[in-house]
Write an enzyme that holds these catalytic residues in place. Sequence first.
Site, PDB file in Angstrom:
ATOM      1  N   LYS A  94     -56.014 -14.600   7.998  1.00 38.43           N
ATOM      2  CA  LYS A  94     -55.013 -14.850   6.968  1.00 38.43           C
ATOM      3  C   LYS A  94     -54.019 -15.909   7.418  1.00 38.43           C
ATOM      4  O   LYS A  94     -53.523 -16.689   6.611  1.00 38.43           O
ATOM      5  CB  LYS A  94     -54.269 -13.549   6.642  1.00 38.43           C
ATOM      6  CG  LYS A  94     -54.859 -12.812   5.463  1.00 38.43           C
ATOM      7  CD  LYS A  94     -53.967 -11.657   5.068  1.00 38.43           C
ATOM      8  CE  LYS A  94     -54.449 -10.382   5.727  1.00 38.43           C
ATOM      9  NZ  LYS A  94     -53.658  -9.203   5.393  1.00 38.43           N
ATOM     10  N   GLU A 150     -52.486  -5.285   4.363  1.00 41.31           N
ATOM     11  CA  GLU A 150     -51.108  -5.676   4.627  1.00 41.31           C
ATOM     12  C   GLU A 150     -50.779  -6.765   3.619  1.00 41.31           C
ATOM     13  O   GLU A 150     -51.493  -7.769   3.544  1.00 41.31           O
ATOM     14  CB  GLU A 150     -51.016  -6.217   6.060  1.00 41.31           C
ATOM     15  CG  GLU A 150     -49.612  -6.420   6.530  1.00 41.31           C
ATOM     16  CD  GLU A 150     -49.523  -6.983   7.950  1.00 41.31           C
ATOM     17  OE1 GLU A 150     -48.452  -7.473   8.297  1.00 41.31           O
ATOM     18  OE2 GLU A 150     -50.538  -6.940   8.684  1.00 41.31           O
ATOM     19  N   ARG A 193     -66.170  -6.296  11.963  1.00 42.39           N
ATOM     20  CA  ARG A 193     -65.671  -7.085  10.846  1.00 42.39           C
ATOM     21  C   ARG A 193     -66.686  -8.142  10.437  1.00 42.39           C
ATOM     22  O   ARG A 193     -67.565  -8.527  11.213  1.00 42.39           O
ATOM     23  CB  ARG A 193     -64.317  -7.706  11.167  1.00 42.39           C
ATOM     24  CG  ARG A 193     -64.294  -8.688  12.309  1.00 42.39           C
ATOM     25  CD  ARG A 193     -62.929  -9.389  12.421  1.00 42.39           C
ATOM     26  NE  ARG A 193     -61.810  -8.473  12.289  1.00 42.39           N
ATOM     27  CZ  ARG A 193     -60.761  -8.671  11.470  1.00 42.39           C
ATOM     28  NH1 ARG A 193     -60.689  -9.738  10.704  1.00 42.39           N
ATOM     29  NH2 ARG A 193     -59.778  -7.812  11.416  1.00 42.39           N
TER      30      ARG A 193
HETATM   31  P1  ATP Z   1     -56.676 -10.888   9.029  1.00 45.63           P
HETATM   32  O1  ATP Z   1     -57.065 -10.735  10.443  1.00 45.63           O
HETATM   33  O2  ATP Z   1     -57.579 -11.767   8.230  1.00 45.63           O
HETATM   34  O3  ATP Z   1     -55.243 -11.242   8.833  1.00 45.63           O
HETATM   35  P2  ATP Z   1     -56.150  -8.138   8.701  1.00 45.63           P
HETATM   36  O4  ATP Z   1     -57.085  -7.191   9.347  1.00 45.63           O
HETATM   37  O5  ATP Z   1     -54.865  -8.343   9.355  1.00 45.63           O
HETATM   38  O6  ATP Z   1     -56.909  -9.468   8.387  1.00 45.63           O
HETATM   39  P3  ATP Z   1     -55.363  -6.371   6.631  1.00 45.63           P
HETATM   40  O7  ATP Z   1     -54.628  -6.674   5.406  1.00 45.63           O
HETATM   41  O8  ATP Z   1     -54.693  -5.575   7.670  1.00 45.63           O
HETATM   42  O9  ATP Z   1     -55.841  -7.742   7.217  1.00 45.63           O
HETATM   43  O10 ATP Z   1     -56.764  -5.745   6.284  1.00 45.63           O
HETATM   44  C1  ATP Z   1     -56.972  -4.702   5.360  1.00 45.63           C
HETATM   45  C2  ATP Z   1     -58.279  -4.039   5.652  1.00 45.63           C
HETATM   46  O11 ATP Z   1     -59.342  -4.977   5.589  1.00 45.63           O
HETATM   47  C3  ATP Z   1     -58.284  -3.459   7.046  1.00 45.63           C
HETATM   48  O12 ATP Z   1     -58.846  -2.169   7.002  1.00 45.63           O
HETATM   49  C4  ATP Z   1     -59.141  -4.412   7.822  1.00 45.63           C
HETATM   50  O13 ATP Z   1     -59.794  -3.756   8.869  1.00 45.63           O
HETATM   51  C5  ATP Z   1     -60.107  -4.928   6.761  1.00 45.63           C
HETATM   52  N1  ATP Z   1     -60.595  -6.257   7.118  1.00 45.63           N
HETATM   53  C6  ATP Z   1     -59.865  -7.360   7.367  1.00 45.63           C
HETATM   54  N2  ATP Z   1     -60.652  -8.394   7.716  1.00 45.63           N
HETATM   55  C7  ATP Z   1     -61.925  -7.934   7.661  1.00 45.63           C
HETATM   56  C8  ATP Z   1     -63.211  -8.517   7.908  1.00 45.63           C
HETATM   57  N3  ATP Z   1     -63.347  -9.792   8.277  1.00 45.63           N
HETATM   58  N4  ATP Z   1     -64.303  -7.743   7.748  1.00 45.63           N
HETATM   59  C9  ATP Z   1     -64.183  -6.457   7.365  1.00 45.63           C
HETATM   60  N5  ATP Z   1     -63.015  -5.850   7.125  1.00 45.63           N
HETATM   61  C10 ATP Z   1     -61.887  -6.568   7.262  1.00 45.63           C
HETATM   62 MG    MG Z   2     -53.985  -6.114   9.809  1.00 42.76          MG
END
Ligand code: ATP
Ligand code: MG
Length: 562
Positions: A274, A38, A264
């Site tokens: 984030k 995102e 994760r």
């Molecule tokens: P955050 O919770 O840090 O805001 P998010 O999951 O909202 O992260 P996205 O931009 O939606 O962030 O993530 C893109 C991809 O990265 C998704 O497939 C998500 O599952 C993966 N991802 C995000 N954080 C992690 C993590 N800590 N470990 C492994 N994969 C991750």
């Molecule tokens: Mg997300």
Amino acid sequence: MENPNENLVANNFIKTIITEDLKVNKNGGKVHTRFPPEPNGYLHIGHAKSICLNFGLAKEFGGITNLRFDDTNPVKEDVEYVDSIQEDVKWLGFDWDDRKYYASDYFDKLYEYAVQLIKMGLAYVCEQTPEEIRANRGTLTEPGKPSPWRDRSVEENLDLFERMKNGEFEDGTHTLRAKIDMASPNINMRDPVTYRIKKMNHHRTGDKWCIYPMYDFTHCLSDMLEGITHSICTLEFEDHRPLYDWYLKVLKTPCHPQQIEFARLNINYLVMSKRKLRQLVMENYVSGWDDPRMPTICGFRRRGYTPAAIRNFAERIGVTKAESIVDYSVLEFCIREDLNKVATRRMAVINPLKVTIENYPDDLHDDELDAINNPEDQNAGSRKVKFSKVIYIERDDFMENPPKKFFRLAPGKEVRLRYAYFITCKEVIKDANGEVVELICTYDPASRGGNSPDGRRVQGTIHWVSAEFGRKAEVRMYDNLFLTENPDVAPEGKTFLDNLNPDSLKTIEAWVEPALMDAKPSEKFQFERVGYFCADSIDSKPDTPVFNRTVGLRDSWAKMKK
Ligand code: ATP
Ligand code: MG
């Protein structure tokens, strides 16, 4: 000692699934994954795990990976983030070729799919407020209450949905909901919202839309439209999988990607949300997303971490379904392992103590010694380092009253100066406060190159910088940004910000050998016996270099925990 191998998973469960799929020729033997960030922030080390996994699996099985910006939420998204994400994925060593997509590219198609749901009697326009929807959703033990708008006619729903699209209604007054099961044990299946009204400008579609599709609806259909075979996501989406599958099933889509969830990445001493990272940046607790203390990919890059080290780390920690917290030392182990191979060796004194060599000729100014650039890399060659009558050594390498096992410099003791000479400490000079300010030593000219002239042994070797030829340089000594192992946990009335380490950055002036004056931005060094450093990619300039401490030479964390 650290043992990162204890986390090593040779063959992860996702590889097993894919191997089985290939055996039965599922998806025509294709492997097609995607990385779907995102664009609402910079990527962090958790994303790196997902990137390495998605691109790595495709590579291993002869498949391909798409980059897809999941930009369904018009509020927080920004082109700056879109650009940085692409830069970071490329830097990590992966390539999506021409397959860069945006969920917003599918808004027209998604709208058509939503209309189809309505026509099938599987979606309705609901006029409950978001609060009412939440209140009527029920709990884990109680079923939800059906919306009074649940049984509208198809015609009425089509009309209202179109009017939602045309901007006739205000935000929060109408939603489109899938008609599934208000009594489902899975709350995600209780008539989830599929579209909501948001009268907001979108970074790509501008003002074309005032209704936006929800993540669950968008994600499965975007995967399907791109022909993704394995849609890999983190565990919090496990409970959403029935909905992912439901949309694809009722819409009878031509293909049906398989959603697979993994745990994760969490690392102690880091925050990885984030939202929190953005707060650190916006409220100036750090200098930016690329502050070398940030766990962002650009922060690590500026700190001196290498793509190979991060990829090795991702491989080493493996992929599981069980939540765990990886020790920061595992990441640092991977950084050191790679830097040891690639970093150029140089001498720098972080905390200088002046040494005058009394029997060294006053008029000798061209005493050039050979120094090896990297013992791990024959091709790195050697350089000349000029010696002089006055030098600096590390304050820690001298003790006035040393314990028995102290093999460095002490009154009356002899030590080897790396690549140079044996010196013996003759006299200690102190200031009015009793602090040692200078050592008077003698040297043995016959030990030139650091070799024993007569078989006599000296046990310690220390590094040095010439006071005559060396130069001063700014060095930023970075330490962990948070003091507590789990910074997200804070006592009542406090926040993660209260766990910040006030000493995470100390800027010092070091004495460095002249060769370091030409350090190129981002160039990696091992300051011998001190640690790994890199020239700052932004502030370091020829002749006024600035060095960031990347990581120490040994695992200081293991020591801390004892
Ligand atoms: P955050 O919770 O840090 O805001 P998010 O999951 O909202 O992260 P996205 O931009 O939606 O962030 O993530 C893109 C991809 O990265 C998704 O497939 C998500 O599952 C993966 N991802 C995000 N954080 C992690 C993590 N800590 N470990 C492994 N994969 C991750
Ligand atoms: Mg997300």
